[in-house]
Design a protein around this motif. Structure first.
Motif, mmCIF file in Angstrom:
data_model
loop_
_atom_site.group_PDB
_atom_site.id
_atom_site.type_symbol
_atom_site.label_atom_id
_atom_site.label_comp_id
_atom_site.label_asym_id
_atom_site.label_seq_id
_atom_site.Cartn_x
_atom_site.Cartn_y
_atom_site.Cartn_z
ATOM 1 N N ILE A 1 0.862 -1.179 0.000
ATOM 2 C CA ILE A 1 0.000 0.000 0.000
ATOM 3 C C ILE A 1 0.909 1.243 0.000
ATOM 4 C CG2 ILE A 1 -1.728 1.292 1.342
ATOM 5 C CD1 ILE A 1 -2.920 -1.282 0.201
ATOM 6 N N THR A 2 0.706 2.108 -1.006
ATOM 7 C CA THR A 2 1.619 3.243 -1.200
ATOM 8 C C THR A 2 1.731 4.117 0.043
ATOM 9 O OG1 THR A 2 1.034 3.222 -3.525
ATOM 10 C CG2 THR A 2 2.111 5.211 -2.701
ATOM 11 N N PHE A 3 0.599 4.478 0.636
ATOM 12 C CA PHE A 3 0.618 5.391 1.782
ATOM 13 C C PHE A 3 1.496 4.856 2.907
ATOM 14 C CE2 PHE A 3 -1.103 6.553 5.964
ATOM 15 C CZ PHE A 3 -0.992 7.927 5.916
ATOM 16 N N PHE A 4 1.350 3.562 3.198
ATOM 17 C CA PHE A 4 2.127 2.980 4.305
ATOM 18 C C PHE A 4 3.631 3.100 4.021
ATOM 19 C CE2 PHE A 4 -1.550 -0.230 5.269
ATOM 20 C CZ PHE A 4 -2.306 0.804 5.803
ATOM 21 N N ARG A 5 4.009 2.815 2.777
ATOM 22 C CA ARG A 5 5.424 2.844 2.435
ATOM 23 C C ARG A 5 5.973 4.276 2.376
ATOM 24 N NH1 ARG A 5 8.187 -1.595 1.019
ATOM 25 N NH2 ARG A 5 7.048 -3.502 1.537
ATOM 26 N N GLU A 6 5.128 5.212 1.959
ATOM 27 C CA GLU A 6 5.572 6.611 1.995
ATOM 28 C C GLU A 6 5.920 7.014 3.427
ATOM 29 O OE1 GLU A 6 3.276 9.087 -1.501
ATOM 30 O OE2 GLU A 6 2.076 8.514 0.235
ATOM 31 N N VAL A 7 5.027 6.679 4.345
ATOM 32 C CA VAL A 7 5.270 7.067 5.738
ATOM 33 C C VAL A 7 6.525 6.383 6.276
ATOM 34 C CG1 VAL A 7 4.326 7.075 8.086
ATOM 35 C CG2 VAL A 7 2.812 7.491 6.137
ATOM 36 N N HIS B 1 14.093 8.145 6.950
ATOM 37 C CA HIS B 1 15.053 9.173 6.544
ATOM 38 C C HIS B 1 14.393 10.540 6.676
ATOM 39 C CE1 HIS B 1 18.617 10.690 4.793
ATOM 40 N NE2 HIS B 1 18.139 10.955 3.607
ATOM 41 N N PRO B 2 14.229 10.987 7.938
ATOM 42 C CA PRO B 2 13.419 12.190 8.205
ATOM 43 C C PRO B 2 13.982 13.461 7.552
ATOM 44 C CG PRO B 2 13.797 10.952 10.237
ATOM 45 C CD PRO B 2 14.679 10.358 9.188
ATOM 46 N N THR B 3 15.259 13.422 7.152
ATOM 47 C CA THR B 3 15.837 14.566 6.445
ATOM 48 C C THR B 3 14.972 14.947 5.240
ATOM 49 O OG1 THR B 3 17.949 13.569 7.037
ATOM 50 C CG2 THR B 3 18.035 15.379 5.492
ATOM 51 N N LEU B 4 14.320 13.946 4.638
ATOM 52 C CA LEU B 4 13.446 14.211 3.483
ATOM 53 C C LEU B 4 12.353 15.220 3.827
ATOM 54 C CD1 LEU B 4 12.955 10.527 2.241
ATOM 55 C CD2 LEU B 4 14.278 12.308 1.075
ATOM 56 N N LEU B 5 11.923 15.212 5.083
ATOM 57 C CA LEU B 5 10.818 16.087 5.481
ATOM 58 C C LEU B 5 11.215 17.560 5.415
ATOM 59 C CD1 LEU B 5 9.569 13.956 8.492
ATOM 60 C CD2 LEU B 5 8.238 14.494 6.440
ATOM 61 N N PHE C 1 5.896 12.802 -2.336
ATOM 62 C CA PHE C 1 5.091 12.154 -1.292
ATOM 63 C C PHE C 1 3.727 12.831 -1.184
ATOM 64 C CE2 PHE C 1 9.466 11.262 -0.202
ATOM 65 C CZ PHE C 1 9.442 9.953 0.247
ATOM 66 N N SER C 2 2.712 12.067 -0.826
ATOM 67 C CA SER C 2 1.389 12.658 -0.597
ATOM 68 C C SER C 2 1.457 13.566 0.632
ATOM 69 C CB SER C 2 0.354 11.554 -0.379
ATOM 70 O OG SER C 2 0.691 10.800 0.770
ATOM 71 N N SER C 3 0.568 14.557 0.662
ATOM 72 C CA SER C 3 0.655 15.512 1.766
ATOM 73 C C SER C 3 0.289 14.850 3.099
ATOM 74 C CB SER C 3 -0.206 16.732 1.512
ATOM 75 O OG SER C 3 -1.557 16.347 1.464
ATOM 76 N N ASP C 4 -0.639 13.885 3.066
ATOM 77 C CA ASP C 4 -0.985 13.268 4.356
ATOM 78 C C ASP C 4 0.083 12.284 4.830
ATOM 79 O OD1 ASP C 4 -1.891 11.644 2.245
ATOM 80 O OD2 ASP C 4 -3.483 10.728 3.450
ATOM 81 N N SER C 5 0.882 11.734 3.903
ATOM 82 C CA SER C 5 1.995 10.888 4.383
ATOM 83 C C SER C 5 3.027 11.758 5.091
ATOM 84 C CB SER C 5 2.625 10.088 3.244
ATOM 85 O OG SER C 5 3.370 10.918 2.378
ATOM 86 N N ILE C 6 3.224 12.966 4.575
ATOM 87 C CA ILE C 6 4.168 13.887 5.239
ATOM 88 C C ILE C 6 3.639 14.281 6.621
ATOM 89 C CG2 ILE C 6 5.146 16.221 5.107
ATOM 90 C CD1 ILE C 6 5.387 15.759 2.037
ATOM 91 N N GLU C 7 2.355 14.627 6.665
ATOM 92 C CA GLU C 7 1.755 14.971 7.971
ATOM 93 C C GLU C 7 1.848 13.806 8.958
ATOM 94 O OE1 GLU C 7 -2.340 16.060 7.211
ATOM 95 O OE2 GLU C 7 -1.619 17.479 5.689
ATOM 96 N N ARG C 8 1.540 12.612 8.433
ATOM 97 C CA ARG C 8 1.543 11.456 9.318
ATOM 98 C C ARG C 8 2.951 11.159 9.840
ATOM 99 N NH1 ARG C 8 -1.829 6.910 10.633
ATOM 100 N NH2 ARG C 8 -3.409 7.937 9.378
ATOM 101 N N ALA C 9 3.943 11.290 8.942
ATOM 102 C CA ALA C 9 5.325 11.039 9.373
ATOM 103 C C ALA C 9 5.723 12.024 10.476
ATOM 104 C CB ALA C 9 6.271 11.141 8.188
ATOM 105 N N TRP C 10 5.365 13.300 10.295
ATOM 106 C CA TRP C 10 5.644 14.276 11.367
ATOM 107 C C TRP C 10 4.980 13.860 12.674
ATOM 108 C CZ3 TRP C 10 9.498 17.304 11.508
ATOM 109 C CH2 TRP C 10 9.941 18.026 10.390
ATOM 110 N N ARG C 11 3.705 13.456 12.554
ATOM 111 C CA ARG C 11 2.963 13.116 13.768
ATOM 112 C C ARG C 11 3.626 11.925 14.476
ATOM 113 N NH1 ARG C 11 -3.014 11.039 13.127
ATOM 114 N NH2 ARG C 11 -2.906 12.478 11.355
#
Lengths: 477, 477
Positions: free
Chosen positions: B59-65, B71-75, B84-94
């Motif tokens: 599932i793309t979303f899971f792998r994006e997160v 590699h949080p430097t990507l953020l 990356f989708s915007s919600d994967s970025i939000e979720r990774a931050w969270r």
């Protein structure tokens, strides 16, 4: 409902995550809820070899490769080339090509992905100068599950014994207890820098034999945990000879092989030492444990590692394989990382310079921190501390005043735990009592990691020194 | 050296990775080395629930997160926003905010990262409509280590018994054997669609008691493995009542909770069912196992999962915590993934539509494959097959001709293993013999996953049908 637990579990203790750590977590919650509720503003965790929890950054190259393998779609997008080093992209392609179907989300072979084991075997060969067979390698979720697997195989009954150093990392005592065997202690000699001395091994072996214990294996932790010594090669040769003569499996915990801080010492794997002595597959059984949690990379949360087994019959190997297959496989990200730490960037690779700079900064800083803390401990009244030649720990000895020992007993505390608890409550510093690792009866120690970030070390020393002076004043005989 | 292994390890068998699979791997190597060396050009693995090994995409979303957390430097880089989708970025931050120090490379709390357990508890509450406590959740490297941990706690001696379904997933028999207990079988009723019938439970319980066995727990796998049935809610209520009355811990294997293919059935967790009946913490002990390896996501290689324990005393909970702490923690990527599968994108999120489309395509395709294979099995002479209402397997019964049974015996083979071996050698199709899961004596089965990609199903059916006709001709009575 009433519930009875079997005695092995009840008996198993795990000091590095034990009572003191639980108290530290409680104090941390207090501080969050009520800042100012304690005489310190943060908890300084020196209890566990967990570098990234204290602010150490991961090695960039390793994380680039992991991210690309987690989301391989990135490899097809031109934008990625601005975000990742070119060798991380090449490496990710190479790793994906080694994984059947490029499926990082699939269960792998129970021993781990064959291509990654090939890479690890090459890394071992490059390190040792002796051949390594990918079929000898079992990838695991960190070193601990590998140790459990070997204990489960070796221990047949409560009469089976495993020779373990004292002090030791409590994984060994816990695992032997859980699998129903006997820990046969051999004491490291603090006077000679935690020397592993053969007469002591022989004495304990004979003593155990006379009690009807069947000795199965010898555990050696090199570099030492919690003791930080690095064994001289000649000493390793004596140990190999001892195992060969006594028919013991040599369980070599070599997870700190990259952590050496003194120029006069070098890491030699026990397999290399035994091969250098002319011992081959049919002469001695050696198991070497390695982990991605230690080294300069300190990737504890990734739970990667492997063990290499040599000198076992194919029958036993099949049993190890069967054990491994019951949990299907270790996590694939951890497997990838285990291959990376055994084959990091090389001169000429795009990442090499930044990789080397990151690695060098971490290791030289650890060496400085080890030295600074050692000197500070040796300045405390009644404290003596061997140097940390390797690993991530110092294990100072403390002469506790009789009054302190009595006060500890009065509150049903072990004296070194009493000291550590008072230290924690006064300063927020978390050490692990020596009693969690074992020590010569009547001596007291604590284990301190060298991992707090360098800028925090002066504050730790100041607070510790002040606390220690007060403590010694308070309990002066 | 001579080497004795303790009997539990020797006795432990693991069919889904057993003899047939080893043979399949050998044939695959043959094909690679010598194309054309066998009457098929590829091995068709239908032996294990490992979707991504057969081409299912993650599932793309899971792998994006996961990539962003690795590699949080990507953020911090603006280029990432195109990748990356915007919600994967939000979720990774969270998620990073939930991890102490944002350190994905640090050992976590032994139960798993608290913030992720909060997310999982919310997911359980949303699913069940009853409260869930993050302190009841233990994150694990897949479901298997959780099962081992519970068996280690429950089994005190060889007189302790665990009620297990037959057929069962061999994790249970292996784990009970490894921990030295007794598997007390209860048979599922094939005639009623693998019904779990209370009179059978009672009969086996009484029988075991009369032999002096102390029954500790009941294992229920729902949806069923290898049997694919989904238990009706009323049946679950009877099971809960039975455990309550007999004082048994209910070990609920609920790893296929997302895999349901028939509109008339719905997943109900055993905790929800027991709470709906008015049973609370003090009435019944329920352990629910969940995994990231199954569901529509099928992230087997990530080794993530959790178990939720309710109705245990704080004393027992402490013992479970101690067990968990011996391996320090489960892998953090697996922990993150466990939180993601329990809190996937919601309506309105950037990823929602593509996420839902990916999920829906996988689950509807699995349902079609289950149906197609079931129909094909039922057309084979002497084969009957219940439908797969859920999970990932069909478990057809085969009436083997006497001559086939005799031929099997002549070569020391179990008859269903003989059939599976012949099938593999003729067609490259890998099924697991029913004897690896247990079955009513005198009956023969095999397990087939529904996971080969849809375009391969017709070829599997054609090859199987042709083989089966020849087999039945060859061994006709």
């Amino acid at each position: 409902m009433t519930f009875c637990l079997f005695f092995q579990v009840l008996n198993c203790e795990y000091a590095v995550r034990g009572e003191i750590v639980t108290l530290a977590q409680k104090l941390q919650q207090d501080l969050q809820a009520n800042p100012g509720s304690h005489p310190f503003d943060e908890i300084l965790y020196c209890n566990i070899g967990n570098p990234q929890s204290l602010g150490q950054y991961p090695i960039t190259f390793f994380r680039e490769v992991l991210a690309l393998c987690d989301h391989p779609t990135l490899l097809d997008k031109s934008d990625s080339h601005g975000l990742f080093s070119s060798d991380s992209i090449e490496r990710a392609w190479r790793i994906l090509d080694q994984i059947p179907g490029r499926a990082t989300g699939a269960y792998s072979h129970s021993q781990g992905i064959k291509g990654l084991r090939d890479t690890i075997a090459s890394g071992i060969e490059a390190r040792d100068g002796f051949p390594a067979d990918p079929n000898d390698i079992f990838l695991t979720d960190g070193a601990s599950p590998g140790v459990h697997m070997m204990m489960q195989l070796l221990i047949r009954s409560e009469n089976d014994g495993i020779l373990c150093p004292i002090p030791q990392y409590p994984l060994y005592s816990a695992s032997i207890t859980l699998h129903g065997g006997k820990l046969v202690p051999y004491y490291l000699n603090e006077e000679t820098g935690w020397g592993l001395e053969i007469p002591e091994l022989k004495k304990q072996l004979e003593d155990a034999k006379s009690k009807g214990i069947n000795l199965r294996a010898l555990v050696v932790i090199n570099p030492g945990n919690p003791t930080g010594q690095v064994l001289p090669k000649e000493n390793q040769q004596e140990i190999v000879k001892f195992c060969k003569e006594e028919g013991l499996v040599l369980l070599a915990d070599e997870v700190y092989q990259e952590n050496i801080y003194v120029p006069e010492k070098k890491f030699h794997s026990f397999k290399k030492v035994s091969r250098s002595m002319g011992y081959g597959e049919n002469d001695i059984s050696v198991v070497s444990f390695q982990s991605v949690s230690k080294g300069y990379y300190g990737e504890c949360g990734k739970r990667g590692g492997y063990f290499e087994v040599t000198g076992f019959s194919s029958e036993v190997r099949e049993q190890i394989y069967k054990m491994a297959s019951v949990n299907l496989c270790s996590n694939v990200s951890g497997q990838i990382l285990a291959s990376l730490v055994m084959s990091p960037p090389e001169v000429g690779d795009d990442s090499y310079e930044s990789y080397f700079a990151e690695k060098d900064e971490i290791l030289t800083s650890m060496a400085r921190r080890a030295k600074t803390l050692e000197e500070a401990f040796n300045k405390l009244e009644g404290v003596t501390c061997n140097k940390a030649e390797g690993a991530m720990y110092l294990f100072p000895r403390i002469q506790l005043p009789n009054k302190a020992i009595e006060s500890a007993k009065a509150e049903n505390s072990v004296p070194d735990a009493f000291y550590c608890k008072q230290l924690l409550q006064a300063t927020g510093i978390v050490f692990v009592p020596g009693s969690g690792f074992g020590q010569v009866p009547g001596t007291w120690h604590f284990r301190c990691t060298i991992l707090p970030q360098e800028e925090k070390i002066p504050a730790i020393i100041t607070r510790l020194t002040k606390f220690h002076e007060n403590f010694m004043d308070q309990f002066h005989d």
